[in-house]
Design an enzyme around this catalytic site. Structure first.
Site, PDB file in Angstrom:
ATOM      1  N   VAL A 157      37.604  52.248  13.960  1.00 48.38           N
ATOM      2  CA  VAL A 157      37.001  51.092  14.624  1.00 48.38           C
ATOM      3  C   VAL A 157      37.911  49.876  14.538  1.00 48.38           C
ATOM      4  CG1 VAL A 157      35.061  49.482  14.599  1.00 48.38           C
ATOM      5  CG2 VAL A 157      34.656  51.934  14.262  1.00 48.38           C
ATOM      6  N   ALA A 158      38.527  49.685  13.375  1.00 52.79           N
ATOM      7  CA  ALA A 158      39.396  48.526  13.167  1.00 52.79           C
ATOM      8  C   ALA A 158      40.657  48.607  14.023  1.00 52.79           C
ATOM      9  CB  ALA A 158      39.774  48.425  11.689  1.00 52.79           C
ATOM     10  N   GLU A 188      40.038  45.035  20.207  1.00 52.61           N
ATOM     11  CA  GLU A 188      38.946  44.403  20.965  1.00 52.61           C
ATOM     12  C   GLU A 188      39.408  43.170  21.741  1.00 52.61           C
ATOM     13  OE1 GLU A 188      38.912  44.874  17.708  1.00 52.61           O
ATOM     14  OE2 GLU A 188      37.127  45.939  17.018  1.00 52.61           O
ATOM     15  N   ILE A 218      40.891  49.694  17.082  1.00 52.77           N
ATOM     16  CA  ILE A 218      40.640  49.417  18.495  1.00 52.77           C
ATOM     17  C   ILE A 218      40.911  47.940  18.776  1.00 52.77           C
ATOM     18  CG2 ILE A 218      38.932  49.420  20.354  1.00 52.77           C
ATOM     19  CD1 ILE A 218      39.718  52.192  19.337  1.00 52.77           C
ATOM     20  N   ASP A 273      54.243  42.953  58.850  1.00 52.07           N
ATOM     21  CA  ASP A 273      54.087  42.862  60.296  1.00 52.07           C
ATOM     22  C   ASP A 273      55.145  41.877  60.796  1.00 52.07           C
ATOM     23  OD1 ASP A 273      52.857  43.071  62.859  1.00 52.07           O
ATOM     24  OD2 ASP A 273      51.868  41.161  62.501  1.00 52.07           O
ATOM     25  N   ASP A 301      48.550  39.650  59.771  1.00 52.98           N
ATOM     26  CA  ASP A 301      47.590  38.616  60.174  1.00 52.98           C
ATOM     27  C   ASP A 301      46.539  39.124  61.163  1.00 52.98           C
ATOM     28  OD1 ASP A 301      49.344  39.014  62.237  1.00 52.98           O
ATOM     29  OD2 ASP A 301      49.608  36.900  62.738  1.00 52.98           O
ATOM     30  N   ASP A 361      46.131  45.036  61.397  1.00 57.01           N
ATOM     31  CA  ASP A 361      46.820  45.149  60.104  1.00 57.01           C
ATOM     32  C   ASP A 361      45.843  45.447  58.965  1.00 57.01           C
ATOM     33  OD1 ASP A 361      49.343  44.456  61.193  1.00 57.01           O
ATOM     34  OD2 ASP A 361      48.803  42.338  61.148  1.00 57.01           O
TER      35      ASP A 361
END
Length: 447
Positions: free
Chosen positions: A88-89, A93, A91, A135, A411, A415
């Protein structure tokens, strides 16, 4: 379309998803949102951390069990619980918070450069971009047709014919013509020679017309001058215009259109076209009276050739340095356009996108290549001409399958599907359509 006048019958051939707009909507709906490079890397990091932590925890648990021969309760308390606590430690967070903060800073910095980021992860994707598909019209170019060359001895009559045989108008307040881009270029050309269409309309009052038709590829207007004379102006594609001409203006005089004169005109037309100029020809015919019928067969014959103009959609001045900067950063620019291949090649070579014409391909040529063949050959091409919306999507997807982080800029509505499919879609904020801006990950507020 906008119906201006007249009467007719409208026949509905398709609605909703069966229309051309519907096809684009369908392509947008089918586009899947792939993972961004950051999401992929975080997913990989998560797997590595998971396996590493589980391995360490199993090792710690096993060592404790071997070292301490204890009861099940003691093993649970002294070996298993510490191992789980270690997992757990381990991970991170705070990683999600840190990533979010860093991306937020990037979004803020980009907004100061007039780039609006619509998706937080797009900031990091932008930094990983390897291919930029763009384009041409309105993105690399200004979408402002400009006359840059003319052929003909009477430039004044040529400019007058081009200006009067058009529906664009000159807006004195704006200082430029308004209307369809090609016709605006003709009206602006006349203005550069000192002829304002607003004044010319008083000298040449339009009394009738034969509107432009894509089959005829020409347009005709009939005018009455202040001294009561009737004159006809016709403009259109040089090849088609020459078919209707029997005379030509040479040295200020009207002469018979000989084969030699015709060959000279066609050579000038080819010379302009080879330099990616869009060419229009103009001719005229004095009339004794107004035509009895404003129809092509009745008026578009026995014309006198005046000359031709060559025009081009100029590139945006900031594009060439931007492309050079992209290349120095290891990013490959790709140009995609619906324009003619010659025009696309000329502009691409001017911008430094390609070095030879063999690096360009048309949409029809692309249709003859299977997806497997195209994925292998996609690196050979940097210019795509005469393409349809589905071609743009196919090009983007081909690069993505190569493992390249691909951006698509544009534009227009056409597209939108490719912008949606790209790793990062970039829409134009000023000239861009609402559809394009809604599917884009990033919007350039100043284009």
């Amino acid at each position: 379309s906008v119906v201006v006048y007249g009467r007719g019958l409208a026949v509905v051939t398709g609605t909703g998803m069966d229309t051309e707009m519907g096809k684009i909507a369908g392509a947008l709906a089918e586009a899947e949102d792939g993972k961004t490079p950051l999401q992929i890397k975080l997913s990989q990091l998560s797997k590595i951390l998971t396996y590493l932590v589980l391995g360490i925890c199993v090792l710690v648990f096993a060592v404790n069990v071997i070292r301490h021969h204890e009861s099940f309760t003691d093993i649970l308390k002294n070996s298993f619980i510490p191992a789980v606590s270690l997992a757990v430690a381990a991970i991170p967070e705070g990683l999600a918070a840190v990533v979010t903060i860093v991306l937020s800073i990037g979004v803020t910095n980009m907004s100061k450069r007039n780039a609006i980021i619509r998706k937080l992860t797009a900031v990091e994707t932008l930094g990983c971009t390897q291919i930029i598909c763009s384009d041409k019209t309105g993105t690399l170019t200004q979408n402002k047709m400009t006359v840059v060359e003319h052929y003909g001895e009477d430039a004044v009559l040529l400019a007058t014919a081009m200006s009067m045989c058009s529906d664009a108008e000159f807006d004195r307040d704006a200082g430029t013509a308004v209307g369809e881009p090609t016709e605006c270029a003709l009206v602006n050309y006349a203005k550069t020679l000192g002829y304002d269409k607003n004044d010319q309309k008083n000298d040449y009052v339009r009394v009738g017309e034969v509107p432009f038709d894509s089959m005829r590829k020409m347009m005709t207007t009939i005018h009455k001058t202040q001294d009561g004379q009737i004159v006809q102006f016709t403009k259109g594609a040089p090849d088609e215009i020459l078919k209707r001409c029997t005379k030509a203006l040479v040295g200020g005089e009207t002469v018979e259109l000989t084969d030699a004169i015709r060959a000279d005109i066609l050579a000038a037309n080819k010379s302009m076209a080879d330099r990616a100029l869009r060419v229009l020809a103009a001719c005229y015919k004095p009339l004794d009276t107004e035509p009895a019928a404003y129809e092509s067969d009745a008026v578009e014959n026995d014309l006198c050739f005046i000359g031709m103009v060559g025009m081009i959609d100029p590139v945006r001045p900031e594009v060439k340095p931007a492309i050079d900067e992209c290349r120095s950063a290891g990013i490959r620019p790709i140009m995609i356009t619906g324009d003619h291949k010659d025009t696309a090649v000329a502009i691409a070579m001017q911008l430094g996108i390609i070095t030879e014409a063999s690096q360009a391909i048309t949409g029809s040529e692309l249709d003859k290549i299977s997806d497997e063949e195209f994925e292998t050959a996609v690196e050979q091409y940097s210019v795509y001409a005469r393409v349809q919306p589905e071609h743009k999507t196919r090009i983007v997807n081909a690069w993505r399958k190569k493992g390249m982080v691909t951006a698509m800029t544009g534009d227009g509505v056409n597209d939108a599907p490719s912008i949606k499919n790209a790793d990062i879609g970039v829409g134009m904020g000023i000239t861009g359509t609402d559809v394009t801006k809604n599917v884009a990950d990033m919007i350039l507020a100043d284009d």
